[in-house]
Design an enzyme around this catalytic site. Sequence first.
Site, PDB file in Angstrom:
ATOM      1  N   CYS A 109     -14.082  38.362  33.624  1.00  0.00           N
ATOM      2  CA  CYS A 109     -14.337  37.056  32.995  1.00  0.00           C
ATOM      3  C   CYS A 109     -15.711  37.009  32.353  1.00  0.00           C
ATOM      4  CB  CYS A 109     -14.169  35.941  34.010  1.00  0.00           C
ATOM      5  SG  CYS A 109     -15.215  36.123  35.452  1.00  0.00           S
ATOM      6  N   GLU A 158     -10.669  35.219  23.699  1.00  0.00           N
ATOM      7  CA  GLU A 158     -10.812  36.126  24.842  1.00  0.00           C
ATOM      8  C   GLU A 158      -9.711  37.192  24.788  1.00  0.00           C
ATOM      9  OE1 GLU A 158      -9.871  34.697  28.841  1.00  0.00           O
ATOM     10  OE2 GLU A 158     -11.687  35.678  29.556  1.00  0.00           O
ATOM     11  N   GLU A 211     -12.743  27.878  37.359  1.00  0.00           N
ATOM     12  CA  GLU A 211     -13.449  29.048  36.815  1.00  0.00           C
ATOM     13  C   GLU A 211     -12.525  29.635  35.769  1.00  0.00           C
ATOM     14  OE1 GLU A 211     -16.387  29.372  37.756  1.00  0.00           O
ATOM     15  OE2 GLU A 211     -16.600  28.876  39.868  1.00  0.00           O
ATOM     16  N   LYS A 268      -2.243  31.029  46.604  1.00  0.00           N
ATOM     17  CA  LYS A 268      -1.181  31.464  45.677  1.00  0.00           C
ATOM     18  C   LYS A 268      -1.811  32.532  44.795  1.00  0.00           C
ATOM     19  CE  LYS A 268       0.623  31.498  42.067  1.00  0.00           C
ATOM     20  NZ  LYS A 268       0.778  32.786  41.342  1.00  0.00           N
TER      21      LYS A 268
HETATM   22  P1  NAD Z   1      -3.649  32.724  34.462  1.00  0.00           P
HETATM   23  O1  NAD Z   1      -4.246  31.412  34.103  1.00  0.00           O
HETATM   24  O2  NAD Z   1      -2.466  33.177  33.715  1.00  0.00           O
HETATM   25  O3  NAD Z   1      -3.195  32.728  36.000  1.00  0.00           O
HETATM   26  C1  NAD Z   1      -4.096  32.481  37.052  1.00  0.00           C
HETATM   27  C2  NAD Z   1      -3.329  31.969  38.248  1.00  0.00           C
HETATM   28  O4  NAD Z   1      -2.778  30.696  37.924  1.00  0.00           O
HETATM   29  C3  NAD Z   1      -2.140  32.849  38.651  1.00  0.00           C
HETATM   30  O5  NAD Z   1      -2.039  32.863  40.055  1.00  0.00           O
HETATM   31  C4  NAD Z   1      -0.969  32.116  38.051  1.00  0.00           C
HETATM   32  O6  NAD Z   1       0.246  32.360  38.714  1.00  0.00           O
HETATM   33  C5  NAD Z   1      -1.399  30.670  38.234  1.00  0.00           C
HETATM   34  N1  NAD Z   1      -0.746  29.715  37.325  1.00  0.00           N
HETATM   35  C6  NAD Z   1      -0.258  29.940  36.087  1.00  0.00           C
HETATM   36  N2  NAD Z   1       0.279  28.804  35.585  1.00  0.00           N
HETATM   37  C7  NAD Z   1       0.113  27.839  36.527  1.00  0.00           C
HETATM   38  C8  NAD Z   1       0.444  26.463  36.598  1.00  0.00           C
HETATM   39  N3  NAD Z   1       1.076  25.835  35.600  1.00  0.00           N
HETATM   40  N4  NAD Z   1       0.099  25.772  37.693  1.00  0.00           N
HETATM   41  C9  NAD Z   1      -0.537  26.380  38.718  1.00  0.00           C
HETATM   42  N5  NAD Z   1      -0.859  27.690  38.717  1.00  0.00           N
HETATM   43  C10 NAD Z   1      -0.549  28.415  37.624  1.00  0.00           C
HETATM   44  O7  NAD Z   1      -4.835  33.757  34.408  1.00  0.00           O
HETATM   45  P2  NAD Z   1      -4.756  35.334  34.582  1.00  0.00           P
HETATM   46  O8  NAD Z   1      -4.168  35.909  33.344  1.00  0.00           O
HETATM   47  O9  NAD Z   1      -4.154  35.654  35.913  1.00  0.00           O
HETATM   48  O10 NAD Z   1      -6.310  35.713  34.695  1.00  0.00           O
HETATM   49  C11 NAD Z   1      -7.110  36.027  33.611  1.00  0.00           C
HETATM   50  C12 NAD Z   1      -7.968  34.834  33.235  1.00  0.00           C
HETATM   51  O11 NAD Z   1      -8.787  34.443  34.326  1.00  0.00           O
HETATM   52  C13 NAD Z   1      -8.942  35.147  32.102  1.00  0.00           C
HETATM   53  O12 NAD Z   1      -8.950  34.073  31.192  1.00  0.00           O
HETATM   54  C14 NAD Z   1     -10.287  35.249  32.806  1.00  0.00           C
HETATM   55  O13 NAD Z   1     -11.417  35.003  32.006  1.00  0.00           O
HETATM   56  C15 NAD Z   1     -10.126  34.240  33.879  1.00  0.00           C
HETATM   57  N6  NAD Z   1     -11.085  34.489  34.953  1.00  0.00           N
HETATM   58  C16 NAD Z   1     -12.136  33.638  35.102  1.00  0.00           C
HETATM   59  C17 NAD Z   1     -13.075  33.870  36.095  1.00  0.00           C
HETATM   60  C18 NAD Z   1     -14.248  32.941  36.265  1.00  0.00           C
HETATM   61  O14 NAD Z   1     -14.845  33.000  37.323  1.00  0.00           O
HETATM   62  N7  NAD Z   1     -14.577  32.117  35.302  1.00  0.00           N
HETATM   63  C19 NAD Z   1     -12.926  34.964  36.949  1.00  0.00           C
HETATM   64  C20 NAD Z   1     -11.837  35.810  36.765  1.00  0.00           C
HETATM   65  C21 NAD Z   1     -10.924  35.549  35.774  1.00  0.00           C
END
Ligand code: NAD
Length: 524
Positions: A300, A398, A266, A191
């Site tokens: 991240c 962040e 992550e 997804k």
């Molecule tokens: P997000 O949490 O908004 O979304 C991530 C994914 O989760 C998307 O596919 C989204 O559709 C899905 N999602 C959202 N709500 C959900 C739910 N209730 N149930 C299941 N899936 C759901 O994050 P984002 O804005 O897409 O990404 C940015 C974030 O990701 C930042 O906080 C960044 O630090 C983090 N990040 C972490 C790493 C790591 O390795 N630690 C790497 C890259 C990004």
Amino acid sequence: MTTTSAAPARQHVPAELPTRIQHVIDGERVDSVDGSAFDVLDPVSNTTYLQAAAGKKADIDRAVAAARRAFTDGPWPRMLPRERSRILHRVADIVESTDARLAELESFDSGLPITQALGQARRAAENFRFFADLIVAQADDTYKVPGRQINYVNRKPIGVAGLITPWNTPFMLESWKLGPALATGNTVVLKPAEFTPLSASLWAGIFEEAGVPKGVFNLVNGLGEEAGDALVKHPDVPLISFTGESRTGQLIFGNAAPFLKGLSMELGGKSPAIVFADADLEAAIDATIFGVFSLNGERCTAGSRILVERPIYDEFVERYARQARHVVVGLPHDPATEVGALVHPEHFDKVMSYIEIGKEEGRLVAGGGRPAGFETGNFVAPTVFADVPPEARIFQEEIFGPVVAITPFDTDEEALALANGVKYGLAAYVWTNDLKRAHNVAQAVEAGMVWLNSNNVRDLRTPFGGVKASGLGHEGGYRSIDFYTHQQAVHITLGEVHNPTLGRSGKAPHPAPPADDEADPELR
Ligand code: NAD
């Protein structure tokens, strides 16, 4: 003033851009069961350029059923590691040979600078190669108890892995989960993030061409609260690997708990770069500029807080701000661009609101809003705040954009207290030429990954993951293999069976049970 690229002011629109993308279930491109779709914008014009099928529970059910069939009845989990490895190397070959097109599409959809998108496409290929090699080299433990037992580990794929990914470097981060999940013989439902579904839509063609059997890879587009949520709550998905925001991770944790799923999380970061007075200043400035402004700051592991020892603080701030003003903001497709457009207007608004907050909390020394010449699109000038106190929101939260907070410190203890004084713990960067201090600070900092005198250069064999609010569990190298497999312990007796005997004493026999027709029917 921020440097902007003198390149053509016209946006590049890739040729043969799709206007509609579908789900991929059991090898077929399909629309949502209810026919719904959502708009996808490009971050330069902020206009809709395609519609993606909006998956819901019914679509996830279909995808999981296909993945489950491919797991229970299909060849993939039963193939020799070498056979799967060959196919995954072909995936890597295809990704490598189409890296320019991949980068073009990724850059258009996400706003990443084209040169950096190209690097991420190559890294995606490398992720597949790495796990393709690892499963062939995989050995598992065997334990000998002389004369009595041999015990061994029977490693097996788990089933349908649910992979949920964010929009920053989407294609590469998908490869980071797809590589090990598939290498170990699982089947998957991916997804991808709703802001950036374009590059994910290419996986199906790549897998088909490489020879991955139907149903092994399934993709459902859609919103997190709908498609993502249904995947997390599906009883036939025993594993969820999630990358995204910490608060989404918390929600997923709760939603997966009743099913006792395996979770790899992550999450977000607010990583410190600690620069001591004895550091190689030029290298530290280059690395910390790269660390927060590369990938548009949507990274991240960005070193978004720079802690600088007092004797070099003023010089550092002055030189850093000067260099930040020369980081080139430009159209994503322009090879001269170093910072492109943020992914989406909602995210742009979030980053801009933090910049306004920062103007109250710290001293603005570079950037601070839109760069000149970019009146539309999600462009943000590389922004630097100095003298930021640790309680400031721009120090604690962040931002996930090209914004950095610089704070002075006087002692090693204070540097550590500042570094550790946030809820996150993903990465840390330490700059010093004092060997003892380098290791002591590295070991005491609350971060899953530390780089000494280096920017973020990943060795794919090392553990990747955060502590505190930055995540749970580690992937990377063998840890990914561990996450995506069961390790069943099989015990074999050699020679005589040594059974402790019960019930052979002949003393105090129990009364015989009543005959069947007298027994309480409830107890039968
Ligand atoms: P997000 O949490 O908004 O979304 C991530 C994914 O989760 C998307 O596919 C989204 O559709 C899905 N999602 C959202 N709500 C959900 C739910 N209730 N149930 C299941 N899936 C759901 O994050 P984002 O804005 O897409 O990404 C940015 C974030 O990701 C930042 O906080 C960044 O630090 C983090 N990040 C972490 C790493 C790591 O390795 N630690 C790497 C890259 C990004």
